[in-house]
Design an enzyme around this catalytic site. Structure first.
Site, PDB file in Angstrom:
ATOM      1  N   GLU A  39      -6.551   2.843  -6.858  1.00 52.04           N
ATOM      2  CA  GLU A  39      -7.985   2.675  -7.085  1.00 52.04           C
ATOM      3  C   GLU A  39      -8.419   2.946  -8.524  1.00 52.04           C
ATOM      4  O   GLU A  39      -9.587   2.768  -8.857  1.00 52.04           O
ATOM      5  CB  GLU A  39      -8.781   3.589  -6.144  1.00 52.04           C
ATOM      6  CG  GLU A  39      -8.516   3.343  -4.684  1.00 52.04           C
ATOM      7  CD  GLU A  39      -8.963   1.980  -4.200  1.00 52.04           C
ATOM      8  OE1 GLU A  39      -9.598   1.229  -4.971  1.00 52.04           O
ATOM      9  OE2 GLU A  39      -8.689   1.655  -3.040  1.00 52.04           O
TER      10      GLU A  39
ATOM     11  N   THR B 167      -8.971  -3.895   1.311  1.00 53.92           N
ATOM     12  CA  THR B 167      -7.566  -4.312   1.323  1.00 53.92           C
ATOM     13  C   THR B 167      -6.613  -3.250   1.859  1.00 53.92           C
ATOM     14  O   THR B 167      -5.440  -3.541   2.075  1.00 53.92           O
ATOM     15  CB  THR B 167      -7.103  -4.744  -0.085  1.00 53.92           C
ATOM     16  OG1 THR B 167      -7.164  -3.625  -0.960  1.00 53.92           O
ATOM     17  CG2 THR B 167      -7.954  -5.895  -0.601  1.00 53.92           C
ATOM     18  N   LEU B 168      -7.099  -2.037   2.107  1.00 51.52           N
ATOM     19  CA  LEU B 168      -6.269  -1.000   2.724  1.00 51.52           C
ATOM     20  C   LEU B 168      -6.344  -1.024   4.251  1.00 51.52           C
ATOM     21  O   LEU B 168      -5.589  -0.317   4.921  1.00 51.52           O
ATOM     22  CB  LEU B 168      -6.679   0.388   2.208  1.00 51.52           C
ATOM     23  CG  LEU B 168      -6.265   0.694   0.770  1.00 51.52           C
ATOM     24  CD1 LEU B 168      -7.005   1.907   0.245  1.00 51.52           C
ATOM     25  CD2 LEU B 168      -4.762   0.885   0.672  1.00 51.52           C
TER      26      LEU B 168
ATOM     27  N   TYR C 101     -12.134   0.356   3.654  1.00 57.93           N
ATOM     28  CA  TYR C 101     -13.064  -0.703   4.046  1.00 57.93           C
ATOM     29  C   TYR C 101     -12.653  -2.085   3.554  1.00 57.93           C
ATOM     30  O   TYR C 101     -13.376  -3.047   3.767  1.00 57.93           O
ATOM     31  CB  TYR C 101     -14.457  -0.376   3.493  1.00 57.93           C
ATOM     32  CG  TYR C 101     -14.442  -0.090   2.003  1.00 57.93           C
ATOM     33  CD1 TYR C 101     -14.504  -1.121   1.072  1.00 57.93           C
ATOM     34  CD2 TYR C 101     -14.307   1.211   1.540  1.00 57.93           C
ATOM     35  CE1 TYR C 101     -14.450  -0.870  -0.283  1.00 57.93           C
ATOM     36  CE2 TYR C 101     -14.257   1.484   0.189  1.00 57.93           C
ATOM     37  CZ  TYR C 101     -14.329   0.442  -0.717  1.00 57.93           C
ATOM     38  OH  TYR C 101     -14.264   0.704  -2.065  1.00 57.93           O
TER      39      TYR C 101
END
Length: 156
Positions: A94, A30-31, A28
């Protein structure tokens, strides 16, 4: 017998589903395609764009967003089919399990992992639920901080 390394969550999911599982992740921030950490998904297959039910809080921390359970925001993102290796790489990015939790959510393609914080940190709420719609002027307000691809620091 599969001797590949697994973390406990992945092993439990596979066992619950009767063997080697197809892994998916909902992203949702920066990926997302075109965002700063999308390269961490190299080798993954994008299944499509999707918006969650309105059950979350999405916070803009400047260089990256934070998602937490609870709230009334429907969050827009993308679902990817991933390998265990990609999941392990994402865990590093993460800071799982120290910084983020990982939970399964239902998507149109089946269960997918999503990275969440236990509680929403101080920051600007994105009530519209779409990281890409954050105000451009607001992005310049925050100094660059956090991790960038390849530095071993966090940004999702």
């Amino acid at each position: 017998m599969d001797n590949r390394p697994q973390n406990a969550d992945t092993a439990n999911y596979a066992a619950a589903k009767g063997g080697d599982a197809v892994l998916r992740v909902f992203v949702y921030g920066t990926l997302l395609t075109g965002e700063s950490n999308h390269a961490w998904l190299k080798g993954a297959s994008c299944l499509g764009r999707w918006t969650t039910p309105p059950r979350f809080t999405l916070i803009d921390l400047g260089p990256y967003p934070v998602l937490s359970a609870g709230g009334r925001t429907a969050v827009t993102g993308e679902v990817y089919r991933i390998s265990r290796l990609i999941l392990q790489r994402l865990d590093v990015l993460e800071g799982y399990p120290a910084d983020y939790q990982r939970r399964l959510i239902d998507t149109p393609w089946g269960h997918a992992w999503v990275y969440l914080r236990a509680s929403a940190p101080a920051g600007r709420p994105l009530h519209h639920g779409d990281w890409r719609r954050r105000q451009l002027a607001h992005r310049a307000f925050y100094p660059l901080r956090g991790k960038q691809l390849g530095t071993g620091s966090h940004t999702e």
